[in-house]
Scaffold this active site. Sequence first.
Site, PDB file in Angstrom:
ATOM      1  CG  HIS A 173      -1.928   1.003   1.329  1.00 38.01           C
ATOM      2  ND1 HIS A 173      -2.426   1.648   0.222  1.00 38.01           N
ATOM      3  CD2 HIS A 173      -2.562   1.557   2.376  1.00 38.01           C
ATOM      4  CE1 HIS A 173      -3.326   2.529   0.601  1.00 38.01           C
ATOM      5  NE2 HIS A 173      -3.422   2.500   1.901  1.00 38.01           N
ATOM      6  CB  CYS A 174       3.861   2.126   1.528  1.00 37.98           C
ATOM      7  SG  CYS A 174       2.840   2.131   2.993  1.00 37.98           S
ATOM      8  CB  ILE A 175       7.176   0.961  -2.032  1.00 36.53           C
ATOM      9  CG1 ILE A 175       7.598   0.633  -0.587  1.00 36.53           C
ATOM     10  CG2 ILE A 175       8.382   1.375  -2.868  1.00 36.53           C
ATOM     11  CD1 ILE A 175       8.317   1.729   0.153  1.00 36.53           C
ATOM     12  CG  ASP A 232       3.230   6.060   0.187  1.00 35.57           C
ATOM     13  OD1 ASP A 232       2.037   5.810  -0.079  1.00 35.57           O
ATOM     14  OD2 ASP A 232       3.823   5.614   1.176  1.00 35.57           O
TER      15      ASP A 232
END
Length: 441
Positions: free
Chosen positions: A281-283, A286
């Site tokens: 869900h991040c790299i 974002d």
Amino acid sequence: MPEPQLTAQTTAQILEEKIRCRTARVGIVGLGYVGLPLAVEFARAGFHVTGIDLSEAKTRRVNAGDSYIGDIPSAILAPLVQAGKLSATTDFSAVLDLDTINICVPTPLRKTKDPDMSYIVSACEEIVKYLHPGTLVILESTTYPGTTDELLLPMLSKGGLEVGKDFFLCFSPERVDPGNPKFQTANIPKVVGGCTAACTEIGRLFYAQALQHVVPVSSTQVAEMVKLLENTFRMINIGLVNEMALMCDRIRINVWEVIDAAATKPFGFMPFYPGPGLGGHCIPIDPFYLSWKTKQAGIEARFIELAGYINGQMPHFVVDKVQNALNDAGKPVKGSRIHVMGVAYKRDIDDMRESPALDVMMLLQRRGGLVTYSDPHVPRLHVEGLEIDASPQEAAAEADCVVIVTDHAAFDYPALVRQAALIVDTRNALKGVSSPKIVRL
Ligand SMILES: NC(=O)c1ccc[n+]([C@@H]2O[C@H](COP(=O)([O-])OP(=O)(O)OC[C@H]3O[C@@H](n4cnc5c(N)ncnc54)[C@H](O)[C@@H]3O)[C@@H](O)[C@H]2O)c1
């Protein structure tokens, strides 16, 4: 001294006192991978914590002491619930009784790679209905710089409360790394920046009660940008090493051996590893928050776009590898049985968000491959275009080709090497094993 300032001091002081005495009522909005561990840490520190989530299934499980987050065993959650330290609800009117509120809701990207702020907005719309003087609100969801001041502050001030005086607003990036046995919520340093100096100080004081190390910064924008720097750094370095893998493949050099040898340099180098693509869900997400924001200021985030492109090519590269390996074995992909080992986006967790395994499996299916998979953490795959139940690892013995996409510790790799006909290893899970049936990324 004029009256309003006296009131301001009193509101802040009362809240600080409650936080120091741990009588402050803590609220966590969004009880997912970030919110539930945070709720547990504050409950363990002696606070009374209320989790608010839209999901009835999640609140029911929390209230039953039944954890659905891998890093939080039910044996830790249940005693806190039984002791009355932690409870959960779907009802935002609970905000009336809260002194602090951490917002930990999702921040996905839209298909167009624009930030989807709808979860934050809808949580704030509910919070503001019940917001009262003397509340600390902290946004933890990853987002673009400016969100706290430009989006949250106007929403939360609507009822006439003044920030830094009547209520306190901060941003604090969440850095949790699910499945990491060494660093968890309590011992990952916590950066916090407030809309005013008073906000930052109360935010610092709050986290210092439950977490080991707090790092105050001068503004919400700095705190927001910290998270984006960290994740953009990872994304770009992974993009670089993935490009290295593509180059090494072309000129027939083992990229894994190159990285291991380079990592012996005791300064100025940090190893990153190639793989089948970015997940989580991040790299993968974002950095696009940052590029979206900077585009509005006339700056193209070219490193981000380039790394995004290279990382996005990796599932295709893996599928080409599988096709070539099968061709060399005299079998076309069409009609071949291909068994994927590991589908979660990284080892030893159950999170499927943005997992590159989904792309690899769909691309293989599109080329006519008959795809099965094993993953002890993901019993069933239920996404558009893929409806498959996990098979035991033994199914790998029946396949024409096995693809190691996620290197879970639970897999029996020696048995896999013995039983499989052909293995494409995208994670160097079979490091040190030499066999003509192994094809490495
Ligand atoms: N998962 C990670 O490893 C990680 C690490 C660092 C930062 N983050 C960031 O933290 C944020 C949360 O991520 P997560 O992984 O915990 O997400 P998640 O999907 O696991 O949990 C989010 C929770 O919020 C709930 N929710 C959604 N809308 C809501 C609303 N309006 N009101 C109340 N509850 C609502 C959902 O039901 C869900 O339980 C995201 O911004 C993410 O980028 C995640």
